[in-house]
Design a protein around this motif. Structure first.
Motif, mmCIF file in Angstrom:
data_model
loop_
_atom_site.group_PDB
_atom_site.id
_atom_site.type_symbol
_atom_site.label_atom_id
_atom_site.label_comp_id
_atom_site.label_asym_id
_atom_site.label_seq_id
_atom_site.Cartn_x
_atom_site.Cartn_y
_atom_site.Cartn_z
ATOM 1 N N LYS A 129 2.376 1.617 -3.460
ATOM 2 C CA LYS A 129 1.346 1.906 -4.576
ATOM 3 C C LYS A 129 0.569 3.392 -4.270
ATOM 4 N N ALA A 153 -6.984 3.337 3.769
ATOM 5 C CA ALA A 153 -5.913 2.902 2.851
ATOM 6 C C ALA A 153 -5.434 1.483 3.173
ATOM 7 N N GLU A 186 -7.543 -1.054 1.455
ATOM 8 C CA GLU A 186 -7.390 -0.755 0.077
ATOM 9 C C GLU A 186 -6.236 -1.808 -0.304
ATOM 10 N N SER A 187 -5.117 -1.437 0.717
ATOM 11 C CA SER A 187 -3.884 -2.649 0.724
ATOM 12 C C SER A 187 -4.309 -4.086 0.856
ATOM 13 N N PHE A 247 -1.340 4.173 -1.902
ATOM 14 C CA PHE A 247 -2.762 4.347 -1.283
ATOM 15 C C PHE A 247 -2.686 5.137 -0.107
ATOM 16 N N TYR A 261 -5.980 -5.171 -2.190
ATOM 17 C CA TYR A 261 -4.873 -5.385 -3.541
ATOM 18 C C TYR A 261 -3.845 -6.500 -3.027
ATOM 19 N N GLY A 304 0.788 -1.225 0.110
ATOM 20 C CA GLY A 304 -0.069 0.047 -0.016
ATOM 21 C C GLY A 304 0.793 1.170 -0.114
#
Length: 316
Positions: free
Chosen positions: A53, A245, A248-249, A55, A252, A50
């Motif tokens: 990337k 965040a 989202e990590s 995030f 992913y 994350g």
């Protein structure tokens, strides 16, 4: 006239550049410096991904990940204000909460695969036939990363399930990376490891004895990301941004296993054999509450908790 036009053109170019620069700054916020306590194991691969990337950066968070040996020191670091957030196994968090620590989980951290013999955590022994089942660990010394913690609870449950005496185990604390060597040199009788040290142990000819997370509860929620209630009160926007965040990590990481394998090598040394062979955990969005109820019961039974943890107060 030409000079005037040229000057106008230069001014227009500079204005456009200034506008672009301003837009770039708007797209890339300076960021609030945030320190997070983590452990250099596969569990935390999502937060490293994350960060890489962006995030966290896109939510105005300048993330600094600080390795610790286990969940207990990370809990202490968050309570002391050294870290705004932390990653910890559920037992450390329950123990702290039961002692009155003002902590709150914000997101799931990592979960067991639920597959015996194919989980990212295991009890490992020398492949010499002397210890054949978890029952044979009775009276033996097992290495764990921190004492009176998740390792104790789950290893004891494997022994209990196999018919052994969980009260007659001896535990020795040591960092995960040193455990395979300690077992091979006979400093301990068994080790509890997670990836990537589990695959490292396999390359050294050591053997999986039992999948302790699977023995403890189906699809066990192993760890959580958390913060202090003081941080929640003072910086609610930061907590919301961090929580978004990390979720989202997690998603992913679940969708990009090869990137998980690559990023692990950026924060702990592994060779290609280990990188390819690692058993990846699950990174679900949801916390398995029933599995945490089981850990709470076992921790109280084994004397790890002074009183029953109040999970409703700890969990988000």
């Amino acid at each position: 006239m030409r000079r005037i036009l040229a000057a106008v053109a230069v001014l227009a170019t500079l204005s456009a550049a200034a506008a672009c620069s301003s837009d770039d700054k708007a797209d890339k916020p300076a960021g609030t410096k945030v320190d997070v306590g983590v452990i250099a194991i596969i569990d935390v691969a999502p937060i490293y991904l994350g960060k890489a990337k962006g995030f966290f950066r896109k939510r105005g968070i300048d993330l600094d990940l600080v390795p610790e040996q286990g969940g207990a020191p990370i809990v202490k670091g968050v309570l002391a204000g050294r870290y705004q957030f932390g990653f910890s196994n559920v037992t450390s968090l329950m123990a702290a909460q039961a002692d009155g620590a003002p902590l709150k989980a914000v997101a799931s951290g990592v979960a067991s695969t639920g597959r015996a013999g194919r989980d990212f955590s295991a009890i490992v022994v020398r492949d010499d036939g002397r210890i054949r089942t978890a029952k044979d660990l009775t009276g033996k010394t097992i290495a764990v990363n921190t004492l009176k913690n998740l390792g104790d609870t789950t290893v004891r449950q494997s022994v209990r399930k196999a018919g052994g005496d969980p009260a007659r185990l001896k535990f020795a604390a040591m960092p995960f990376p040193t455990m395979p060597g300690a077992l091979q040199s006979k400093k301990v009788d068994a080790i509890w490891v997670v990836e990537p040290q589990l695959s490292q142990a396999m390359t050294m000819g050591l053997a999986v004895l039992s999948s302790n997370f699977v023995d403890t509860a189906p699809d066990l929620t192993v760890a959580l990301y958390f913060t202090s209630k003081d941080t929640i009160a003072k910086s609610p926007g930061l907590v919301t941004g961090f929580t978004e965040a990390i979720k989202e990590s997690l998603a992913y990481a679940d969708d990009h296993p090869e990137e998980v394998r690559d990023v692990v090598g950026t924060y702990t040394p592994i060779n290609d054999t280990v990188r390819i062979g690692m058993i990846l955990p699950n990174w679900p969005q949801d916390i398995n509450r029933s599995s945490l109820d089981q850990v709470a019961r076992l921790g109280e039974q084994d004397g790890i908790f002074k009183r029953q943890p109040a999970l409703d107060d700890l969990l988000p």
